[in-house]
Structure formats: C-alpha cells, structure tokens
Design a protein around this motif. Sequence first.
Motif, PDB file in Angstrom:
ATOM      1  N   LEU A  85       4.263  12.738  11.279  1.00 21.49           N
ATOM      2  CA  LEU A  85       4.266  13.497  10.029  1.00 21.49           C
ATOM      3  C   LEU A  85       3.568  12.751   8.899  1.00 21.49           C
ATOM      4  O   LEU A  85       3.033  13.369   7.976  1.00 21.49           O
ATOM      5  N   GLN A  86       3.600  11.445   8.955  1.00 24.59           N
ATOM      6  CA  GLN A  86       2.958  10.601   7.941  1.00 24.59           C
ATOM      7  C   GLN A  86       2.692   9.248   8.582  1.00 24.59           C
ATOM      8  O   GLN A  86       3.398   8.836   9.518  1.00 24.59           O
ATOM      9  N   ALA A  87       1.674   8.554   8.098  1.00 25.69           N
ATOM     10  CA  ALA A  87       1.338   7.247   8.667  1.00 25.69           C
ATOM     11  C   ALA A  87       0.601   6.421   7.633  1.00 25.69           C
ATOM     12  O   ALA A  87      -0.122   6.953   6.773  1.00 25.69           O
ATOM     13  N   LEU A  88       0.775   5.117   7.748  1.00 19.59           N
ATOM     14  CA  LEU A  88       0.128   4.192   6.813  1.00 19.59           C
ATOM     15  C   LEU A  88       0.001   2.837   7.503  1.00 19.59           C
ATOM     16  O   LEU A  88       0.925   2.394   8.197  1.00 19.59           O
ATOM     17  N   ALA A  89      -1.145   2.184   7.323  1.00 21.44           N
ATOM     18  CA  ALA A  89      -1.363   0.855   7.862  1.00 21.44           C
ATOM     19  C   ALA A  89      -1.644  -0.121   6.725  1.00 21.44           C
ATOM     20  O   ALA A  89      -2.240   0.252   5.705  1.00 21.44           O
ATOM     21  N   ALA A 145       1.768  19.155   3.638  1.00 19.98           N
ATOM     22  CA  ALA A 145       3.028  19.766   3.205  1.00 19.98           C
ATOM     23  C   ALA A 145       4.236  19.159   3.911  1.00 19.98           C
ATOM     24  O   ALA A 145       5.354  19.216   3.391  1.00 19.98           O
ATOM     25  N   GLN A 146       4.037  18.591   5.095  1.00 20.03           N
ATOM     26  CA  GLN A 146       5.159  18.037   5.852  1.00 20.03           C
ATOM     27  C   GLN A 146       5.259  16.517   5.740  1.00 20.03           C
ATOM     28  O   GLN A 146       6.160  15.911   6.322  1.00 20.03           O
ATOM     29  N   ALA A 147       4.358  15.904   4.980  1.00 22.03           N
ATOM     30  CA  ALA A 147       4.286  14.451   4.941  1.00 22.03           C
ATOM     31  C   ALA A 147       5.160  13.881   3.820  1.00 22.03           C
ATOM     32  O   ALA A 147       4.931  14.177   2.649  1.00 22.03           O
ATOM     33  N   PHE A 200       3.116   1.882  10.020  1.00 22.57           N
ATOM     34  CA  PHE A 200       4.379   2.588  10.173  1.00 22.57           C
ATOM     35  C   PHE A 200       4.070   4.071  10.270  1.00 22.57           C
ATOM     36  O   PHE A 200       3.323   4.609   9.439  1.00 22.57           O
ATOM     37  N   VAL A 201       4.613   4.721  11.284  1.00 17.79           N
ATOM     38  CA  VAL A 201       4.372   6.139  11.515  1.00 17.79           C
ATOM     39  C   VAL A 201       5.709   6.871  11.404  1.00 17.79           C
ATOM     40  O   VAL A 201       6.656   6.544  12.128  1.00 17.79           O
ATOM     41  N   VAL A 202       5.780   7.832  10.498  1.00 17.71           N
ATOM     42  CA  VAL A 202       6.953   8.690  10.369  1.00 17.71           C
ATOM     43  C   VAL A 202       6.774   9.864  11.324  1.00 17.71           C
ATOM     44  O   VAL A 202       5.707  10.491  11.357  1.00 17.71           O
ATOM     45  N   THR A 203       7.800  10.157  12.108  1.00 15.72           N
ATOM     46  CA  THR A 203       7.699  11.189  13.136  1.00 15.72           C
ATOM     47  C   THR A 203       8.885  12.153  13.060  1.00 15.72           C
ATOM     48  O   THR A 203       9.810  11.973  12.265  1.00 15.72           O
ATOM     49  N   ASP A 204       8.849  13.153  13.929  1.00 14.86           N
ATOM     50  CA  ASP A 204      10.035  13.976  14.145  1.00 14.86           C
ATOM     51  C   ASP A 204      11.091  13.122  14.837  1.00 14.86           C
ATOM     52  O   ASP A 204      10.846  11.953  15.183  1.00 14.86           O
ATOM     53  N   SER A 205      12.267  13.679  15.061  1.00 18.72           N
ATOM     54  CA  SER A 205      13.366  12.888  15.610  1.00 18.72           C
ATOM     55  C   SER A 205      13.117  12.422  17.038  1.00 18.72           C
ATOM     56  O   SER A 205      13.824  11.541  17.533  1.00 18.72           O
ATOM     57  N   GLY A 206      12.102  12.988  17.718  1.00 20.52           N
ATOM     58  CA  GLY A 206      11.796  12.578  19.086  1.00 20.52           C
ATOM     59  C   GLY A 206      10.719  11.524  19.185  1.00 20.52           C
ATOM     60  O   GLY A 206      10.304  11.168  20.293  1.00 20.52           O
ATOM     61  N   ALA A 239       0.861  -1.187   0.000  1.00 10.24           N
ATOM     62  CA  ALA A 239       0.000   0.000   0.000  1.00 10.24           C
ATOM     63  C   ALA A 239       0.892   1.230   0.000  1.00 10.24           C
ATOM     64  O   ALA A 239       2.035   1.197   0.473  1.00 10.24           O
ATOM     65  N   SER A 240       0.355   2.312  -0.554  1.00 11.86           N
ATOM     66  CA  SER A 240       1.078   3.586  -0.593  1.00 11.86           C
ATOM     67  C   SER A 240       0.208   4.672   0.013  1.00 11.86           C
ATOM     68  O   SER A 240      -1.022   4.660  -0.140  1.00 11.86           O
ATOM     69  N   ALA A 241       0.845   5.605   0.696  1.00 15.82           N
ATOM     70  CA  ALA A 241       0.113   6.726   1.291  1.00 15.82           C
ATOM     71  C   ALA A 241      -0.428   7.625   0.187  1.00 15.82           C
ATOM     72  O   ALA A 241       0.224   7.843  -0.840  1.00 15.82           O
ATOM     73  N   GLY A 242      -1.627   8.142   0.397  1.00 17.22           N
ATOM     74  CA  GLY A 242      -2.243   9.030  -0.576  1.00 17.22           C
ATOM     75  C   GLY A 242      -1.779  10.464  -0.412  1.00 17.22           C
ATOM     76  O   GLY A 242      -0.862  10.779   0.359  1.00 17.22           O
ATOM     77  N   ASN A 243      -2.455  11.365  -1.135  1.00 16.76           N
ATOM     78  CA  ASN A 243      -2.087  12.781  -1.082  1.00 16.76           C
ATOM     79  C   ASN A 243      -2.446  13.433   0.252  1.00 16.76           C
ATOM     80  O   ASN A 243      -1.817  14.418   0.652  1.00 16.76           O
ATOM     81  N   THR A 244      -3.463  12.881   0.925  1.00 11.16           N
ATOM     82  CA  THR A 244      -3.870  13.419   2.228  1.00 11.16           C
ATOM     83  C   THR A 244      -3.491  12.437   3.317  1.00 11.16           C
ATOM     84  O   THR A 244      -4.007  11.316   3.351  1.00 11.16           O
ATOM     85  N   PRO A 245      -2.588  12.800   4.217  1.00  6.19           N
ATOM     86  CA  PRO A 245      -2.229  11.890   5.311  1.00  6.19           C
ATOM     87  C   PRO A 245      -3.421  11.691   6.252  1.00  6.19           C
ATOM     88  O   PRO A 245      -4.358  12.509   6.273  1.00  6.19           O
ATOM     89  N   PRO A 246      -3.408  10.629   7.039  1.00  6.57           N
ATOM     90  CA  PRO A 246      -4.498  10.419   7.984  1.00  6.57           C
ATOM     91  C   PRO A 246      -4.348  11.288   9.228  1.00  6.57           C
ATOM     92  O   PRO A 246      -3.304  11.894   9.469  1.00  6.57           O
ATOM     93  N   ALA A 247      -5.400  11.348  10.016  1.00 11.31           N
ATOM     94  CA  ALA A 247      -5.272  11.833  11.397  1.00 11.31           C
ATOM     95  C   ALA A 247      -4.714  10.692  12.224  1.00 11.31           C
ATOM     96  O   ALA A 247      -5.114   9.536  12.065  1.00 11.31           O
ATOM     97  N   VAL A 248      -3.766  10.980  13.092  1.00 14.20           N
ATOM     98  CA  VAL A 248      -3.171   9.949  13.951  1.00 14.20           C
ATOM     99  C   VAL A 248      -3.678  10.171  15.369  1.00 14.20           C
ATOM    100  O   VAL A 248      -3.396  11.198  15.994  1.00 14.20           O
ATOM    101  N   VAL A 249      -4.425   9.199  15.873  1.00 13.13           N
ATOM    102  CA  VAL A 249      -5.038   9.282  17.200  1.00 13.13           C
ATOM    103  C   VAL A 249      -4.414   8.221  18.093  1.00 13.13           C
ATOM    104  O   VAL A 249      -4.527   7.024  17.828  1.00 13.13           O
ATOM    105  N   GLU A 250      -3.764   8.669  19.155  1.00 12.44           N
ATOM    106  CA  GLU A 250      -3.193   7.765  20.152  1.00 12.44           C
ATOM    107  C   GLU A 250      -4.043   7.845  21.415  1.00 12.44           C
ATOM    108  O   GLU A 250      -4.252   8.930  21.955  1.00 12.44           O
ATOM    109  N   LEU A 251      -4.513   6.697  21.863  1.00 12.26           N
ATOM    110  CA  LEU A 251      -5.245   6.624  23.129  1.00 12.26           C
ATOM    111  C   LEU A 251      -4.390   5.873  24.140  1.00 12.26           C
ATOM    112  O   LEU A 251      -3.975   4.741  23.898  1.00 12.26           O
ATOM    113  N   TYR A 252      -4.145   6.516  25.294  1.00 12.65           N
ATOM    114  CA  TYR A 252      -3.446   5.870  26.394  1.00 12.65           C
ATOM    115  C   TYR A 252      -4.499   5.440  27.406  1.00 12.65           C
ATOM    116  O   TYR A 252      -5.233   6.276  27.950  1.00 12.65           O
TER     117      TYR A 252
END
Length: 266
Positions: free
Chosen positions: A258-262, A157-159, A247-253, A51-64
């Motif tokens: 910034l981008q995500a795909l399942a 723009a950042q994905a 796989f979730v692409v993030t900042d260095s921390g 699978a490939s990420a589309g032009n619009t990245p998803p919303a990433v929701v983390e629940l703790y």
Amino acid sequence: MPQETAMPHHRKLHPTSAQISLRRLRPLWLGLPLLASAGWMPPAAAQTCQASAGNTPPAVVELYTSEGCSSCPPADQWLSTLKPEDGVLALAFHVSYWNHLGWLDPFATPETTARQHRIKAALGGAYVYTPQVVLNGRDHRGWHGQTAKQLPPLPAAQAPALRLRRTGNQVTAHVGPSRANTSLAGYWAVLQDGLGSQVTRGENAGEHLRHDHVVRLYQPLPAWPAAQAHTVQITLPAGTADQRVAFVVTDSGWTRPLQALALRCS
C-alpha cells in the motif's frame, strides 16, 4: 614587573584554591593536543538521516529469481534498470529451490523463498516459478522491455503516511493511520546493489552474474489496526551502513503493498 619594595617585608603570596585547581588542570589541557596528534579522537555521534513518503507512492516491483535458473539473468538485468529516483522500489528476492541443480544461490534465504510461496497462495497460483515479477502485489508477465515510467504507482488514496529515520544501526518507521483497510502489516527489507557471482555449476555454469536491489534481510511484522498510527523499529546488523533500508506497508497478509519508502544514509 613590580619591584620587591611594593611588597612590605618581602611577604610571600600564597596561591588561592582556584589557582591550585588551575595548576592541577594545566597538564590535562596540554595533553589533549598530544592525544589528538597520536590518533585519538573523541567518539563521533551516530549518523542520522530521514525521509518521508511523497504524495505519489512508488511502484513496488518484486522479482523472484535464482542464480541456478538459466532464464533469470535477463530479468536481473531488467531489474537493474529500475532506479529509486524514477519512482520505483525494486526488490530482488532470491529463492533456493533451484539449488538442487548444483549451484547454491548465495543470496537466497528461507525467508525470501517462503515469501514467494505466500505470494503464490495469495494469488491462487498453481506453482512457484522464476523469474517471476510481481508488480504492486499482482503477477506481472509483461515486464520485458518496460521502463520505470511505464510501471504504474501504488494508488495514492490507499497509501498511509510513512516516514523513516535512521540513527546509527537503528531505523524507525512511523506509519500514519489509514481508512482504506481495517488492519495493516508491513516488512523491512535491507537492499544491496552491485553484487555478483562467478557461477561454476548448474544451468548458469561459466557465467558471471551481477545483481542490484538484492534483499539481504527480509523481516515481516505483525498486523496492527489501520485506524491507529503505528511505530516500529529495527536494529540492523553491523556492516549495513552503505545499504538501503526499505519499509513496505501492506495488507494484513503481507502480499499487497500500500505504501513504500527506502532510505539510504550517505
């Protein structure tokens, strides 16, 4: 059939080497259908999907969340309403610090618990708490009653470009270059739906709890230069064929996505 008189002196024809080879092979050919009928089949090729990420990245929701927390079930139920087809990557990170109340959350791990502490530090929080919803790397307390369509996606723009490919238990992520950051990092998450527990102790004693999007494996990766394309791989444990791999692409921390795909092979 030719008459014997067509062969002077009744000369016997000797088989050629090719004929001998065919005779020797014939029993093997005849045996193959018998082996198949007895249940033997040649090994199947490993299943492949991508699978490939589309032009619009998803919303990433983390629940703790935690099964030992009495205020968490409504948040778990809300997270279950978020579907991948609605442009949302939902991740349920179960934490272990409520285990002291008497019920050990079976889905909590040291790694998922440590991630919430990293989020707290990145956001300048005074403490960790459950249920906590983090939307696109930011604390999000207004989740009650929200639908997937009300959750903003990650900024396009950042994905960077992102592609996942799975062959058997090996998954490869190809991340394109990005000009939005000097370095990128990321993490793997193996997700499972339809999990449940009959809780016998703690704040939720007597309740049957159900969960979706549960992070069963969380693996952060070292940072790499953002200007370069990057490829990483993971070999999944056995028994994960029916589970989604994100796989979730993030900042260095590792805290701001910034981008995500399942990916799910079916």
